[in-house]
Every structure is written in structure tokens, then in C-alpha cells.
Scaffold this motif. Structure first.
Motif, PDB file in Angstrom:
ATOM      1  N   ASN A  30       0.827  -0.928   0.172  1.00 56.24           N
ATOM      2  CA  ASN A  30      -0.346   0.346  -0.550  1.00 56.24           C
ATOM      3  C   ASN A  30       1.409   1.607  -0.492  1.00 56.24           C
ATOM      4  O   ASN A  30       0.160   2.223  -0.635  1.00 56.24           O
ATOM      5  CB  ASN A  30      -1.063  -0.157   1.393  1.00 56.24           C
ATOM      6  N   GLN A  31       1.989   1.389   0.969  1.00 53.38           N
ATOM      7  CA  GLN A  31       3.079   1.923   0.953  1.00 53.38           C
ATOM      8  C   GLN A  31       3.329   2.548  -0.092  1.00 53.38           C
ATOM      9  O   GLN A  31       3.808   4.080  -0.624  1.00 53.38           O
ATOM     10  CB  GLN A  31       4.109   1.525   1.942  1.00 53.38           C
ATOM     11  N   GLU A  32       4.158   1.573  -1.038  1.00 54.74           N
ATOM     12  CA  GLU A  32       4.827   1.642  -2.269  1.00 54.74           C
ATOM     13  C   GLU A  32       4.235   1.844  -3.494  1.00 54.74           C
ATOM     14  O   GLU A  32       4.804   2.653  -3.894  1.00 54.74           O
ATOM     15  CB  GLU A  32       5.950   0.196  -3.064  1.00 54.74           C
ATOM     16  N   ASN A  33       2.837   1.061  -4.125  1.00 51.68           N
ATOM     17  CA  ASN A  33       2.259   1.920  -4.747  1.00 51.68           C
ATOM     18  C   ASN A  33       2.744   1.226  -6.312  1.00 51.68           C
ATOM     19  O   ASN A  33       3.046   1.659  -6.886  1.00 51.68           O
ATOM     20  CB  ASN A  33       1.675   2.896  -4.940  1.00 51.68           C
ATOM     21  N   ARG A  34       3.322   0.622  -5.940  1.00 55.08           N
ATOM     22  CA  ARG A  34       3.869  -0.604  -7.348  1.00 55.08           C
ATOM     23  C   ARG A  34       4.237  -1.519  -7.309  1.00 55.08           C
ATOM     24  O   ARG A  34       3.727  -2.209  -6.343  1.00 55.08           O
ATOM     25  CB  ARG A  34       5.706   0.654  -7.101  1.00 55.08           C
ATOM     26  N   ILE A  69      -6.593 -10.249  -3.715  1.00 59.25           N
ATOM     27  CA  ILE A  69      -6.255  -8.788  -3.473  1.00 59.25           C
ATOM     28  C   ILE A  69      -4.595  -8.047  -4.133  1.00 59.25           C
ATOM     29  O   ILE A  69      -4.623  -7.022  -3.829  1.00 59.25           O
ATOM     30  CB  ILE A  69      -5.637  -9.533  -2.056  1.00 59.25           C
ATOM     31  N   VAL A  70      -3.756  -8.852  -4.439  1.00 56.36           N
ATOM     32  CA  VAL A  70      -2.818  -8.967  -5.161  1.00 56.36           C
ATOM     33  C   VAL A  70      -2.593  -9.272  -6.604  1.00 56.36           C
ATOM     34  O   VAL A  70      -2.873 -10.783  -6.337  1.00 56.36           O
ATOM     35  CB  VAL A  70      -1.276  -9.529  -3.985  1.00 56.36           C
ATOM     36  N   GLU A  71      -2.198  -8.726  -7.683  1.00 50.37           N
ATOM     37  CA  GLU A  71      -2.044  -8.701  -8.428  1.00 50.37           C
ATOM     38  C   GLU A  71      -0.263  -8.862  -8.815  1.00 50.37           C
ATOM     39  O   GLU A  71       0.170  -8.567  -8.366  1.00 50.37           O
ATOM     40  CB  GLU A  71      -2.324  -7.628  -9.757  1.00 50.37           C
ATOM     41  N   GLU A  72      -0.021 -10.493  -9.771  1.00 54.64           N
ATOM     42  CA  GLU A  72       1.261  -9.927 -10.385  1.00 54.64           C
ATOM     43  C   GLU A  72       1.436 -10.128 -11.931  1.00 54.64           C
ATOM     44  O   GLU A  72       0.576 -10.276 -12.829  1.00 54.64           O
ATOM     45  CB  GLU A  72       1.302 -11.777  -9.196  1.00 54.64           C
ATOM     46  N   THR A  73       2.893 -10.346 -11.755  1.00 53.54           N
ATOM     47  CA  THR A  73       3.419  -9.694 -13.294  1.00 53.54           C
ATOM     48  C   THR A  73       4.721 -10.661 -13.684  1.00 53.54           C
ATOM     49  O   THR A  73       4.995 -11.283 -12.994  1.00 53.54           O
ATOM     50  CB  THR A  73       3.504  -8.898 -14.298  1.00 53.54           C
ATOM     51  N   GLU A  74       5.164 -11.015 -14.487  1.00 56.74           N
ATOM     52  CA  GLU A  74       5.977 -10.803 -15.189  1.00 56.74           C
ATOM     53  C   GLU A  74       7.407 -10.294 -15.444  1.00 56.74           C
ATOM     54  O   GLU A  74       7.054  -9.660 -17.097  1.00 56.74           O
ATOM     55  CB  GLU A  74       6.284 -12.575 -15.208  1.00 56.74           C
ATOM     56  N   LEU A  75       8.352  -9.705 -15.701  1.00 61.85           N
ATOM     57  CA  LEU A  75       9.655  -8.842 -16.221  1.00 61.85           C
ATOM     58  C   LEU A  75      10.921  -9.808 -15.902  1.00 61.85           C
ATOM     59  O   LEU A  75      11.071  -9.962 -15.055  1.00 61.85           O
ATOM     60  CB  LEU A  75       9.593  -7.828 -15.458  1.00 61.85           C
ATOM     61  N   ASN A  76      11.571  -9.666 -17.610  1.00 64.08           N
ATOM     62  CA  ASN A  76      12.618 -10.621 -17.363  1.00 64.08           C
ATOM     63  C   ASN A  76      12.533 -12.499 -16.328  1.00 64.08           C
ATOM     64  O   ASN A  76      13.772 -12.365 -15.454  1.00 64.08           O
ATOM     65  CB  ASN A  76      13.460  -9.754 -16.838  1.00 64.08           C
ATOM     66  N   GLY A  77      11.903 -12.591 -16.299  1.00 62.17           N
ATOM     67  CA  GLY A  77      11.552 -14.256 -15.396  1.00 62.17           C
ATOM     68  C   GLY A  77      11.415 -13.791 -13.867  1.00 62.17           C
ATOM     69  O   GLY A  77      11.997 -14.865 -13.515  1.00 62.17           O
ATOM     70  N   GLU A  78      11.678 -12.798 -13.750  1.00 62.78           N
ATOM     71  CA  GLU A  78      10.889 -12.489 -12.060  1.00 62.78           C
ATOM     72  C   GLU A  78       9.477 -12.495 -12.456  1.00 62.78           C
ATOM     73  O   GLU A  78       8.656 -11.017 -13.020  1.00 62.78           O
ATOM     74  CB  GLU A  78      11.952 -11.430 -12.022  1.00 62.78           C
ATOM     75  N   LYS A  79       8.492 -12.713 -10.716  1.00 61.02           N
ATOM     76  CA  LYS A  79       7.412 -12.428 -11.148  1.00 61.02           C
ATOM     77  C   LYS A  79       7.210 -10.949 -10.014  1.00 61.02           C
ATOM     78  O   LYS A  79       8.882 -10.290  -8.510  1.00 61.02           O
ATOM     79  CB  LYS A  79       6.801 -13.371  -9.738  1.00 61.02           C
ATOM     80  N   LEU A  80       6.354 -10.307 -10.149  1.00 63.87           N
ATOM     81  CA  LEU A  80       6.427  -8.992  -9.068  1.00 63.87           C
ATOM     82  C   LEU A  80       4.669  -8.499  -9.197  1.00 63.87           C
ATOM     83  O   LEU A  80       4.440  -9.566  -9.570  1.00 63.87           O
ATOM     84  CB  LEU A  80       6.429  -7.494 -10.183  1.00 63.87           C
ATOM     85  N   ARG A  82       1.958  -5.883  -7.016  1.00 65.30           N
ATOM     86  CA  ARG A  82       1.080  -5.007  -6.168  1.00 65.30           C
ATOM     87  C   ARG A  82       0.191  -5.395  -5.969  1.00 65.30           C
ATOM     88  O   ARG A  82      -0.132  -6.456  -5.770  1.00 65.30           O
ATOM     89  CB  ARG A  82       1.572  -3.743  -7.430  1.00 65.30           C
ATOM     90  N   LEU A  83      -0.822  -4.451  -4.937  1.00 68.36           N
ATOM     91  CA  LEU A  83      -1.824  -4.701  -4.746  1.00 68.36           C
ATOM     92  C   LEU A  83      -2.758  -4.628  -5.572  1.00 68.36           C
ATOM     93  O   LEU A  83      -2.807  -3.426  -6.867  1.00 68.36           O
ATOM     94  CB  LEU A  83      -2.300  -3.295  -3.708  1.00 68.36           C
ATOM     95  N   ASN A  84      -3.776  -5.082  -5.668  1.00 68.48           N
ATOM     96  CA  ASN A  84      -4.661  -5.175  -6.825  1.00 68.48           C
ATOM     97  C   ASN A  84      -5.823  -3.959  -6.733  1.00 68.48           C
ATOM     98  O   ASN A  84      -6.103  -3.416  -5.691  1.00 68.48           O
ATOM     99  CB  ASN A  84      -5.561  -6.337  -6.735  1.00 68.48           C
ATOM    100  N   GLY A 100       9.119  -0.343 -11.663  1.00 66.58           N
ATOM    101  CA  GLY A 100       8.368  -0.921 -10.832  1.00 66.58           C
ATOM    102  C   GLY A 100       7.065  -0.101 -11.091  1.00 66.58           C
ATOM    103  O   GLY A 100       6.390  -0.503 -10.640  1.00 66.58           O
ATOM    104  N   LYS A 101       7.233   1.241 -10.856  1.00 66.55           N
ATOM    105  CA  LYS A 101       6.304   2.351 -11.265  1.00 66.55           C
ATOM    106  C   LYS A 101       5.256   1.797 -11.980  1.00 66.55           C
ATOM    107  O   LYS A 101       5.793   1.869 -12.302  1.00 66.55           O
ATOM    108  CB  LYS A 101       7.026   3.691 -10.725  1.00 66.55           C
ATOM    109  N   THR A 102       3.964   2.266 -11.248  1.00 66.44           N
ATOM    110  CA  THR A 102       2.639   2.040 -12.793  1.00 66.44           C
ATOM    111  C   THR A 102       1.732   3.308 -13.291  1.00 66.44           C
ATOM    112  O   THR A 102       2.135   4.393 -12.103  1.00 66.44           O
ATOM    113  CB  THR A 102       1.602   1.020 -12.153  1.00 66.44           C
TER     114      THR A 102
END
Length: 140
Positions: A30-34, A69-80, A82-84, A100-102
Motif C-alpha cells: 500500500n505504501q509503495e503503490n508499485r 488482493i494482489v496482482e502479479e506480472t512477470e518481467l525478465n523471468g521474475e515475478k512482480l 502489487r496491490l490489486n 516498478g512504478k506504474t
């Protein structure tokens, strides 16, 4: 009700008990929002919980993903993760590959694809654009 309280309510409604660690993970998101890696979450929580394992972080993150609650994505083979943000209406994201900002993208390209998939049923979709945000471009 704030995002963390809402997420804790979803956990309780689905039979998961409240823990300080779960609340700290959710508060960090929640604090990071990314988008954040599980490793970043672990490093942040290690300050208060020095013995917290990577497995504990990952288990909780996947519980959060399962419960939407949280959504995920993948970048360069690593899971990332963030809050949904689905509660704020249908939209997509630009994701900075450095920090990682959106940024929210209001336009949805599905009309274009629906025309090309005549006779098919689309059950869900996701659209993400990856690149560098203004701050990361200026810093490089």
C-alpha cells in the motif's frame, strides 16, 4: 475502509487468520503503490522479522493473488506483485522496468482483438506496457 483493512477483511472472509506479518506485507504494498519483487518484500520485513523466510513471503503473496488482493506480472523471468487496483475500474498499466512504478492506462485495446476473434469467447485479459518512467530516464 483503507486498502489494508479491506485486504485483511478478504483474508478473514476466506478463512485466513490475521497475522502481523500479513498486515506488514500489505502495508508495504500500500505504501509503495508499485510492482515489487518477493525479495524486496523480504528485505523490508527482515528489519522487524529477522528470521522471516522467502517461502513465507512467497506463500503469502500467492494467497493474496489467489484471493485477488494482489496482482502479479512477470518481467525478465521474475515475478512482480502489487496491490490489486481492480476496485478503481477497468484499466491497464505502463510498468517501469527500472523502479516498478506504474501509470494507469485508461484505453483498452480489447475491441480491436474481439473483432479479430470472431466466434471466440474471451474470459479475461491483461494488457501491460513495459518501459522506463520519466524519473528513471532522467537518472540514466
Amino acid at each position: 475502509m483503507n486498502e489494508v483493512e479491506n485486504a485483511i477483511g478478504i483474508l478473514k472472509d476466506n478463512g485466513y487468520k490475521y497475522t502481523d506479518k500479513r498486515e506488514r506485507i500489505l502495508s508495504y504494498f500500500n505504501q509503495e503503490n508499485r510492482y515489487i519483487t518477493a525479495k524486496e518484500v523480504q528485505q523490508t520485513l527482515k528489519v522487524k522479522y529477522p528470521n522471516i523466510s522467502y517461502d513465507t513471503i512467497y506463500r503469502n503473496l500467492y494467497t493474496f493473488v489467489e484471493l485477488d488482493i494482489v496482482e502479479e506480472t512477470e518481467l525478465n523471468g521474475e515475478k512482480l506483485f502489487r496491490l490489486n487496483c481492480s476496485h478503481s475500474g477497468h484499466h491497464h498499466h505502463f510498468i517501469c522496468t527500472v523502479c516498478g512504478k506504474t501509470k494507469r492506462i485508461e484505453m483498452c485495446p480489447m475491441n480491436f482483438f474481439e473483432d479479430q476473434l470472431n466466434g471466440c469467447q474471451i474470459n479475461s485479459h491483461r494488457f501491460e506496457i513495459f518501459g522506463q518512467c520519466e524519473q528513471c530516464l532522467q537518472a540514466s
